[in-house]
Every structure is written in C-alpha cells, then in structure tokens.
Design an enzyme around this catalytic site. Structure first.
Site, PDB file in Angstrom:
ATOM      1  N   GLY A  46      -4.806  -5.209  -3.376  1.00  0.00           N
ATOM      2  CA  GLY A  46      -3.794  -4.241  -2.971  1.00  0.00           C
ATOM      3  C   GLY A  46      -3.183  -3.591  -4.194  1.00  0.00           C
ATOM      4  O   GLY A  46      -3.187  -4.184  -5.283  1.00  0.00           O
ATOM      5  N   GLN A  51       2.770   0.830  -9.323  1.00  0.00           N
ATOM      6  CA  GLN A  51       2.006   0.019 -10.281  1.00  0.00           C
ATOM      7  C   GLN A  51       1.141   0.862 -11.212  1.00  0.00           C
ATOM      8  O   GLN A  51       0.641   0.359 -12.214  1.00  0.00           O
ATOM      9  CB  GLN A  51       1.114  -0.989  -9.539  1.00  0.00           C
ATOM     10  N   CYS A  93      -0.053 -10.968  -8.530  1.00  0.00           N
ATOM     11  CA  CYS A  93       0.145  -9.524  -8.583  1.00  0.00           C
ATOM     12  C   CYS A  93      -0.492  -8.974  -9.856  1.00  0.00           C
ATOM     13  O   CYS A  93      -0.351  -9.568 -10.926  1.00  0.00           O
ATOM     14  CB  CYS A  93       1.642  -9.224  -8.588  1.00  0.00           C
ATOM     15  N   LEU A  94      -1.177  -7.845  -9.717  1.00  0.00           N
ATOM     16  CA  LEU A  94      -1.804  -7.233 -10.896  1.00  0.00           C
ATOM     17  C   LEU A  94      -0.761  -6.848 -11.944  1.00  0.00           C
ATOM     18  O   LEU A  94      -1.070  -6.742 -13.125  1.00  0.00           O
ATOM     19  CB  LEU A  94      -2.598  -5.989 -10.483  1.00  0.00           C
ATOM     20  N   HIS A 135       3.818  -7.265   0.612  1.00  0.00           N
ATOM     21  CA  HIS A 135       3.838  -7.271  -0.862  1.00  0.00           C
ATOM     22  C   HIS A 135       3.801  -5.838  -1.405  1.00  0.00           C
ATOM     23  O   HIS A 135       4.570  -5.478  -2.304  1.00  0.00           O
ATOM     24  CB  HIS A 135       2.641  -8.095  -1.351  1.00  0.00           C
ATOM     25  N   GLU A 136       2.913  -5.009  -0.842  1.00  0.00           N
ATOM     26  CA  GLU A 136       2.767  -3.637  -1.359  1.00  0.00           C
ATOM     27  C   GLU A 136       3.970  -2.760  -0.987  1.00  0.00           C
ATOM     28  O   GLU A 136       4.423  -1.942  -1.794  1.00  0.00           O
ATOM     29  CB  GLU A 136       1.466  -3.002  -0.844  1.00  0.00           C
ATOM     30  N   HIS A 139       6.708  -3.301  -3.343  1.00  0.00           N
ATOM     31  CA  HIS A 139       6.554  -2.540  -4.591  1.00  0.00           C
ATOM     32  C   HIS A 139       7.203  -1.154  -4.458  1.00  0.00           C
ATOM     33  O   HIS A 139       7.873  -0.684  -5.378  1.00  0.00           O
ATOM     34  CB  HIS A 139       5.070  -2.338  -4.922  1.00  0.00           C
TER      35      HIS A 139
HETATM   36 ZN    ZN Z   1       1.744  -6.584  -6.623  1.00  0.00          ZN
END
Ligand code: ZN
Length: 174
Positions: A46, A51, A93-94, A135-136, A139
């Site tokens: 995701g 991000q 998370c990236l 989660h997204e 963000h």
């Molecule tokens: Zn994330």
C-alpha cells in the site's frame, strides 16, 4: 511511468493532512500510475500520496496474495463510512523502514471513494484489506502507524529509531 522517492519518518510531509481532489484528470492518473509503480518496486502492499511528497488524497494498494486475486486498487478521496469490530495486527510501513508493531484497528470497514475514472466505488473490507485501507487513509490524515501505539510501544520505537540512526543502519523493509 516513473518511480517516486518514498519519504521516511520524520519527513514533515508525513504529518500533513492531504487535500481532497477536485477533479480526476490526466495529472491525477499519472500520479496514480507512478504511485503504483513505486509501491510494486519497493515492494509494498500500500502507498499513500503523502509518502511520495504529494498532498492529494490518493491511495494505492495491492495485497499481492494470489489466492485473493484482488489486484491493484486505486482510490481517490477515500473515506471510511462504516466500521465495526476491533482487531490487532502487526504493521510495518515503507516510511518507517525496519520497524513493526501491533496496532489496534477496526476489524471491518466500508470505504467510499473514486476510482481512477472518477466513478464512485464502495469497498467492504475485512482481514488484511481492512487493515491496509485504514493504514493508508491514516497517512492522508497525517498519521503513521507508530502514532497509534500505546505510550510504552511508542517510547520503544523512538529509542530504537534514534539508535538505528546513530548507527547509520540502512535497513530495508516492507
Ligand atoms: Zn505506511
């Protein structure tokens, strides 16, 4: 398509609230394509626009589980319109490479948004899909999963992050 640079904690853009998209046009579709390519390349399941340093309310996700056959989901202006149940899931998370922790989430969510053609769609999600959607969307509101930890786990994260930084570790994670 182009790979975008993934911003990592504590980049200020990750704490900003993204803005609603007014029209789904070619520039937005390019962002979606680039975000999808960046997510697959990372690899991750995701990615939210914050991000990659863009403050439009866009998320892409693909659980990449052949048994689910979900494929790529791109959502513009996603909103949780119904939520029920509670669960805990270990997230990464990236933008917070090398760190994982259990986060409290809703078990099921109904999410409304626009697809890349500008058509309204509704997704009823449970399991991992429900977790990734929450989660997204977090963000887009300027929250990372580490912001949802209890005080002890959060302190542990901050200590570990400072330590990794001093040691100059370049850990890679999903
Ligand atoms: Zn994330």
């Amino acid at each position: 398509m182009a790979l975008l640079r993934i911003r990592t904690y504590p980049d200020a853009v990750l704490k900003q609230r993204a803005h609603p998209v007014q029209s789904v046009d070619a520039s937005l579709r390019k962002l979606i394509d680039d975000m999808a390519e960046t997510m697959y390349n990372a690899p991750g399941i995701g990615l939210a626009a914050n991000q990659v340093g863009d403050l439009r309310r866009v998320i892409v996700l693909d659980l990449q589980r052949p048994e689910i056959q979900q494929g790529l989901i791109a959502l513009v202006n996603p909103v949780i319109i119904h939520a029920e149940g509670r669960t805990k899931y270990e997230e990464g998370c990236l933008s917070v490479p090398g760190y994982y922790a259990k986060v409290k989430r809703y078990e099921k969510v109904r999410v409304k948004g626009l697809n890349p053609d500008g058509k309204e769609i509704i997704i009823d999600a449970d399991g991992l899909l429900a977790i990734v959607l929450q989660h997204e969307i977090d963000h887009l509101d300027g929250y990372l999963f580490v912001d949802r930890l209890g005080p002890v786990a959060r302190e542990l994260f901050l200590r570990r992050w400072k330590k990794n930084r001093m040691e100059g570790e370049g850990e890679v994670a999903g």
